[in-house]
Design a protein around this motif. Structure first.
Motif, PDB file in Angstrom:
ATOM      1  N   VAL A 174      -4.770  -3.007  -6.581  1.00 57.71           N
ATOM      2  CA  VAL A 174      -5.388  -1.961  -5.768  1.00 57.71           C
ATOM      3  C   VAL A 174      -4.289  -1.036  -5.256  1.00 57.71           C
ATOM      4  O   VAL A 174      -3.321  -1.487  -4.642  1.00 57.71           O
ATOM      5  N   LEU A 175      -4.452   0.263  -5.521  1.00 56.79           N
ATOM      6  CA  LEU A 175      -3.482   1.269  -5.111  1.00 56.79           C
ATOM      7  C   LEU A 175      -4.099   2.169  -4.054  1.00 56.79           C
ATOM      8  O   LEU A 175      -5.312   2.384  -4.030  1.00 56.79           O
ATOM      9  N   ILE A 176      -3.265   2.706  -3.191  1.00 60.15           N
ATOM     10  CA  ILE A 176      -3.662   3.783  -2.289  1.00 60.15           C
ATOM     11  C   ILE A 176      -2.775   4.983  -2.620  1.00 60.15           C
ATOM     12  O   ILE A 176      -1.548   4.897  -2.540  1.00 60.15           O
ATOM     13  N   ASP A 177      -3.407   6.068  -3.036  1.00 61.51           N
ATOM     14  CA  ASP A 177      -2.679   7.267  -3.468  1.00 61.51           C
ATOM     15  C   ASP A 177      -1.610   6.929  -4.504  1.00 61.51           C
ATOM     16  O   ASP A 177      -0.496   7.457  -4.486  1.00 61.51           O
ATOM     17  N   GLY A 178      -1.953   6.019  -5.409  1.00 64.38           N
ATOM     18  CA  GLY A 178      -1.049   5.669  -6.497  1.00 64.38           C
ATOM     19  C   GLY A 178       0.024   4.667  -6.155  1.00 64.38           C
ATOM     20  O   GLY A 178       0.789   4.267  -7.026  1.00 64.38           O
ATOM     21  N   MET A 179       0.104   4.237  -4.904  1.00 64.76           N
ATOM     22  CA  MET A 179       1.142   3.303  -4.476  1.00 64.76           C
ATOM     23  C   MET A 179       0.586   1.877  -4.433  1.00 64.76           C
ATOM     24  O   MET A 179      -0.504   1.649  -3.890  1.00 64.76           O
ATOM     25  N   PRO A 180       1.324   0.882  -4.968  1.00 62.95           N
ATOM     26  CA  PRO A 180       0.863  -0.511  -4.967  1.00 62.95           C
ATOM     27  C   PRO A 180       1.030  -1.146  -3.591  1.00 62.95           C
ATOM     28  O   PRO A 180       1.894  -1.986  -3.360  1.00 62.95           O
ATOM     29  N   ILE A 181       0.143  -0.734  -2.682  1.00 64.25           N
ATOM     30  CA  ILE A 181       0.327  -1.108  -1.282  1.00 64.25           C
ATOM     31  C   ILE A 181      -0.617  -2.222  -0.850  1.00 64.25           C
ATOM     32  O   ILE A 181      -0.442  -2.854   0.175  1.00 64.25           O
ATOM     33  N   VAL A 182      -1.638  -2.473  -1.651  1.00 64.80           N
ATOM     34  CA  VAL A 182      -2.591  -3.543  -1.330  1.00 64.80           C
ATOM     35  C   VAL A 182      -2.547  -4.541  -2.467  1.00 64.80           C
ATOM     36  O   VAL A 182      -3.039  -4.275  -3.555  1.00 64.80           O
ATOM     37  N   SER A 183      -1.920  -5.682  -2.242  1.00 65.12           N
ATOM     38  CA  SER A 183      -1.804  -6.681  -3.293  1.00 65.12           C
ATOM     39  C   SER A 183      -1.607  -8.042  -2.657  1.00 65.12           C
ATOM     40  O   SER A 183      -1.277  -8.165  -1.489  1.00 65.12           O
ATOM     41  N   GLY A 184      -1.834  -9.076  -3.468  1.00 72.97           N
ATOM     42  CA  GLY A 184      -1.621 -10.428  -2.994  1.00 72.97           C
ATOM     43  C   GLY A 184      -2.393 -10.731  -1.733  1.00 72.97           C
ATOM     44  O   GLY A 184      -3.601 -10.570  -1.638  1.00 72.97           O
ATOM     45  N   LEU A 185      -1.681 -11.169  -0.727  1.00 71.79           N
ATOM     46  CA  LEU A 185      -2.275 -11.560   0.546  1.00 71.79           C
ATOM     47  C   LEU A 185      -3.130 -10.455   1.139  1.00 71.79           C
ATOM     48  O   LEU A 185      -4.223 -10.696   1.642  1.00 71.79           O
ATOM     49  N   SER A 186      -2.651  -9.219   1.071  1.00 72.32           N
ATOM     50  CA  SER A 186      -3.379  -8.139   1.718  1.00 72.32           C
ATOM     51  C   SER A 186      -4.609  -7.712   0.943  1.00 72.32           C
ATOM     52  O   SER A 186      -5.505  -7.075   1.495  1.00 72.32           O
ATOM     53  N   THR A 187      -4.691  -8.037  -0.375  1.00 70.13           N
ATOM     54  CA  THR A 187      -5.904  -7.721  -1.115  1.00 70.13           C
ATOM     55  C   THR A 187      -7.082  -8.483  -0.530  1.00 70.13           C
ATOM     56  O   THR A 187      -8.192  -7.971  -0.439  1.00 70.13           O
ATOM     57  N   VAL A 188      -6.841  -9.719  -0.125  1.00 69.56           N
ATOM     58  CA  VAL A 188      -7.923 -10.547   0.388  1.00 69.56           C
ATOM     59  C   VAL A 188      -8.533  -9.939   1.641  1.00 69.56           C
ATOM     60  O   VAL A 188      -9.740  -9.934   1.824  1.00 69.56           O
ATOM     61  N   TYR A 189      -7.701  -9.365   2.515  1.00 70.27           N
ATOM     62  CA  TYR A 189      -8.211  -8.869   3.790  1.00 70.27           C
ATOM     63  C   TYR A 189      -8.075  -7.351   3.959  1.00 70.27           C
ATOM     64  O   TYR A 189      -8.753  -6.761   4.782  1.00 70.27           O
ATOM     65  N   GLY A 190      -7.184  -6.738   3.194  1.00 71.64           N
ATOM     66  CA  GLY A 190      -6.879  -5.335   3.432  1.00 71.64           C
ATOM     67  C   GLY A 190      -7.898  -4.349   2.918  1.00 71.64           C
ATOM     68  O   GLY A 190      -7.918  -3.203   3.352  1.00 71.64           O
ATOM     69  N   LEU A 191      -8.775  -4.757   1.991  1.00 71.52           N
ATOM     70  CA  LEU A 191      -9.771  -3.835   1.459  1.00 71.52           C
ATOM     71  C   LEU A 191     -10.802  -3.442   2.497  1.00 71.52           C
ATOM     72  O   LEU A 191     -11.590  -2.538   2.275  1.00 71.52           O
ATOM     73  N   SER A 192     -10.820  -4.122   3.627  1.00 77.84           N
ATOM     74  CA  SER A 192     -11.824  -3.847   4.647  1.00 77.84           C
ATOM     75  C   SER A 192     -11.434  -2.726   5.589  1.00 77.84           C
ATOM     76  O   SER A 192     -12.217  -2.386   6.451  1.00 77.84           O
ATOM     77  N   GLY A 193     -10.260  -2.170   5.475  1.00 77.26           N
ATOM     78  CA  GLY A 193      -9.805  -1.276   6.528  1.00 77.26           C
ATOM     79  C   GLY A 193      -9.537   0.156   6.132  1.00 77.26           C
ATOM     80  O   GLY A 193      -8.867   0.860   6.866  1.00 77.26           O
ATOM     81  N   ILE A 194     -10.042   0.597   4.995  1.00 77.76           N
ATOM     82  CA  ILE A 194      -9.798   1.967   4.558  1.00 77.76           C
ATOM     83  C   ILE A 194     -11.006   2.810   4.949  1.00 77.76           C
ATOM     84  O   ILE A 194     -12.101   2.588   4.449  1.00 77.76           O
ATOM     85  N   PRO A 195     -10.862   3.771   5.859  1.00 80.23           N
ATOM     86  CA  PRO A 195     -12.018   4.568   6.285  1.00 80.23           C
ATOM     87  C   PRO A 195     -12.650   5.314   5.106  1.00 80.23           C
ATOM     88  O   PRO A 195     -11.986   6.077   4.408  1.00 80.23           O
ATOM     89  N   ASN A 196     -13.937   5.069   4.855  1.00 85.29           N
ATOM     90  CA  ASN A 196     -14.607   5.695   3.723  1.00 85.29           C
ATOM     91  C   ASN A 196     -14.606   7.218   3.822  1.00 85.29           C
ATOM     92  O   ASN A 196     -14.604   7.919   2.816  1.00 85.29           O
ATOM     93  N   SER A 197     -14.618   7.744   5.042  1.00 83.86           N
ATOM     94  CA  SER A 197     -14.674   9.197   5.219  1.00 83.86           C
ATOM     95  C   SER A 197     -13.403   9.892   4.749  1.00 83.86           C
ATOM     96  O   SER A 197     -13.392  11.112   4.568  1.00 83.86           O
TER      97      SER A 197
END
Length: 750
Positions: A174-197
């Motif tokens: 999972v990338l944010i603006d092309g950067m591999p910033i959500v991976s491993g441990l943070s993939t499990v919990y980090g997908l919940s915090g990106i404002p859809n707007s």
């Protein structure tokens, strides 16, 4: 007196009828009449649609100045101001295709190109797609994407990951603006915090992409592209509540800071604090949560339009699930079972174009993730830090479009488990090159190669080739082949290893996984003379894995065994998507995927656990312009998947049934700058407990105090435990939330 009032009213109505007018005309596209186009007067209920030849008629129009709106899906909306003082007839409107249908993508080749011109098939999803079924996070929003499934991994804490074409979450980058910033441990919990707007679009590539993105891009990748500050609304807000008591709020604004900077600020807040136990197992059906995410992005103006953007995000979440009587005083104890997770993370990412004649960009990101969790009386304390930087040189030449890159990735991971006796710290340098060759006006060939060096595993080389043939302007055939690799951090990815009573067994030092993939894609667009637009997109793929690491739940029901597969595993299948803009004003899409994911070891072939045979997704949208109401109907369908049982006596179903989640939404946008929406989620009220005696094994004894074992550690069947079970919440394949209503409001000031 009443008689006089009635007479006055009648005279007024008569006078109004005598002073009303008629508007007639025709709507054209490329000199052809366009049928079923909505023609209406802005700010009134007067409206109609064109006939089969594009003609329309509006009657009983009051005198004065009016804005006539002409709108049709797939075309640019036209507004024409008309001053009506006498009969207005024979107006002509010429509609043009909406060029935004041909999206610009960057994920497939790290270059901004038209989706139709990309040698790599990229799927693009806009905010309008996700608004059809509003969700509080990007994890849930992906449920209506064909071939992509948000997978819940735990019945208690409801954490999950993203499956692409049947492959487990750790294979998805999972990338944010092309950067591999959500991976491993943070993939499990980090997908919940990106404002859809704040999302501009989501790009999805299915299949290995390690030649550009390195480890973890084995099964595919998801690139979440946030809005440019200058393109965002001045102020925006979106909030909704559900019948279960969930509250989600997105809000933000943009502003100019001086003459050379534009700043975008956004925040997401989600809360749910309602204990619901509809399946009567004394466990929460949905985790209770408090979550806040703050996002800040800056765009700087520079000479020669050189790019410089900088963004940061902070995320905090407090979630827990467990027995209904649990509270924080029981956290980490063995009296009342609960799974409590505190997550704190921050991220920084940027893109800077060097002030030189050549087009060279320096891209960088850093994330710091801290997690404090307890699963019953088992603590899991983990820290993960990922630093990433890369230079990209974009060098177009005649007949060649070259890309050179040099990257450096720093990974730090530490936890309190026995699997991590000392922190895992590694720096991985990489070099990659890509050349897209124009063979002819109809043919392109893309060649790519990446070299990574990991001091734990040595050199890793991942080649890639992509061929595109475009026989006509609306037909594209693509053939992609490549390899992928993944370096494993076990506990950052496998939540099942941390919850329940199963023992975790690691039988050997885990080697990197390797994959080999071929994908054939065909895309077709066609336009009818009656204004209908269709897009047909189909792919077949085959992926072969060596050194695959697949959790073994079967050999011993009281253990999860991890080792490199002494054999191979495969993923193969076919997917089809059809998007349609119909002349009736209905916009629809339907997708289906048929797949076979299995492993072969010692000549024994086994179907992968928690992987469906087939999936389907659909969406239908219709806007009635005179009333400003849009109806959206969305849904998905999942075929049976093999589930993790706890032995031969386990009475739960070995395979899940075919199941579906369906939703409907009504949106009213007749207010200036506001949208009001409401609907129902999970119309069929489906939950996974149907047909099962229970979902969580031994929910009445979560610490296994009354479980008896033999000398070999096997569970004994007793009068209190006739099925020989231990506590286990890993039997999960779908959400426990049943039918619920929702109501929301959006505001946007441009």
């Amino acid at each position: 007196m009443k008689l006089i009032n009635v007479l006055v009213l009648c005279l007024g109505l008569y006078a109004q009828g005598q002073n009303s007018y008629e508007i007639t005309g025709r709507v054209l596209s490329e000199n052809q009449g366009l049928p079923y186009v909505s023609v209406y007067i802005r700010g009134s209920s007067l409206g109609t649609t064109t006939d089969d030849n594009g003609y329309f008629q509006l009657s009983n129009v009051a005198p004065g100045s009016h804005d006539i709106m002409v709108s049709f899906v797939g075309y640019k909306t036209i507004k024409k101001s008309v001053d009506i003082s006498e009969d207005t007839k024979n107006l002509t409107f010429n509609m043009q295709y909406d060029d935004s249908l041909d999206e610009i993508v960057v994920t497939g080749t790290l270059k901004s190109v038209s989706r139709l011109e990309s040698a790599v098939p990229v799927e693009v999803y806009s905010p309008a797609f996700f608004k059809k079924n509003p969700t509080p996070n990007i994890f849930d929003a992906l449920q209506n994407v064909n071939g992509v499934r948000p997978q819940l991994n735990c019945n208690v804490c409801n954490t999950g990951d993203i499956h692409i074409n049947g492959l487990e979450g750790p294979y998805t980058l999972v990338l944010i603006d092309g950067m591999p910033i959500v991976s491993g441990l943070s993939t499990v919990y980090g997908l919940s915090g990106i404002p859809n707007s704040l999302i501009e679009q989501v790009e999805i590539v299915k299949g290995p992409a390690s030649s550009l993105y390195g480890s973890e891009a084995v099964g595919g990748l998801i690139n979440i592209i946030t809005k440019l500050p200058e393109n965002a609304p001045i102020v925006f807000a979106d909030t909704f509540v559900t019948g279960w008591g969930e509250l989600n709020v997105d809000a933000g604004f943009k502003t100019n800071v001086g003459e050379k900077a534009t700043m975008l600020f956004g925040t997401n807040y989600f809360t749910y604090n309602n204990k619901i136990d509809n399946n009567n197992d004394n466990f929460t059906d949905l985790t209770l949560q408090d979550r806040i995410s703050i996002f800040n992005k800056w765009d700087f103006k520079r000479e020669d339009n050189k790019k410089f953007s900088l963004a940061g995000r902070y995320f905090y979440e407090d979630r827990w699930g467990g027995e209904l009587q649990w509270n924080k005083s029981f956290r980490g104890g063995d009296e009342v079972y609960g799974e409590s997770i505190y997550t704190s993370r921050f991220e920084l990412l940027g893109d800077y174009e060097l002030p030189i004649d050549e087009k060279v960009n320096f891209q960088f990101s850093y994330s710091d993730h801290d997690q404090n969790s307890v699963y019953g009386n088992i603590p899991y304390l983990a820290q993960q830090r990922i630093g990433f930087g890369q230079f990209i040189w974009d060098k177009p030449l005649e007949k060649h479009d070259l890309l050179f890159g040099a990257a450096l990735r720093y990974n730090y991971y530490n936890d309190n488990t026995t699997a991590t006796l000392r922190p895992d710290e590694v720096t991985i340098p990489s070099l990659f090159v890509q050349d897209e060759i124009e063979l002819s006006t109809k043919q392109n060939l893309l060649l790519g190669l990446r070299y990574d060096y990991d001091n734990r595993h040595g050199s890793i080389i991942t080649p890639r080739v992509a061929y595109k043939y475009k026989p006509t302007g609306d037909d594209i055939i693509r053939v992609n082949a490549g390899t992928g690799f993944r370096v494993v951090n076990l506990f950052t990815e496998e939540h099942a290893a941390l919850t329940g009573a199963r023992d975790v067994i690691i039988e050997e030092a885990l080697e990197p996984e390797q994959s080999y993939n071929v994908n054939i894609n065909y895309l077709k667009k066609w336009y009818t003379k009656k204004g209908m637009i269709f897009t047909f997109d189909t792919s077949v793929w085959y992926t072969h894995f060596t050194n695959a690491i697949i959790p073994d739940y079967d050999t011993n029901p009281n253990q999860i065994i991890y080792d490199n597969l002494d054999g191979y595993s495969t993923s193969k299948g076919i997917s089809l998507n059809l998007d349609a803009l119909l002349a009736t004003g209905i916009k629809g899409s339907i997708g289906a995927t048929i797949q076979d994911v299995s492993q072969t070891e010692n000549d024994v072939r086994t179907r992968q656990i928690l992987t469906e045979r087939f999936t389907g997704t659909w969406s239908l949208s219709y806007k009635h312009y005179p009333t400003n109401i849009t109806v959206d109907y969305t849904g998905n369908l999942y075929g049976p998947m093999r589930l993790p049982l706890l032995g031969d006596l386990d009475p739960r179903q070995e395979f899940s049934p075919t199941w579906s989640i369906q939703n409907i939404q009504f949106t009213y946008d007749g207010f200036e700058n506001f949208e009001l929406y409401a609907g129902i989620k999970n119309l069929l009220n489906w939950t996974p407990n149907r047909g099962n005696p229970f979902i969580i094994a031994r929910a009445n004894d979560p610490f296994d105090e009354n479980v008896e074992f033999d000398n070999d550690g096997n569970v004994l069947a007793t009068q209190d435990n006739p099925f020989a079970l231990t506590f286990d919440p890993s039997y999960v394949y779908g959400p426990n939330q049943g039918i619920r209503a929702f109501l929301g409001l959006r505001y946007s000031l441009n």
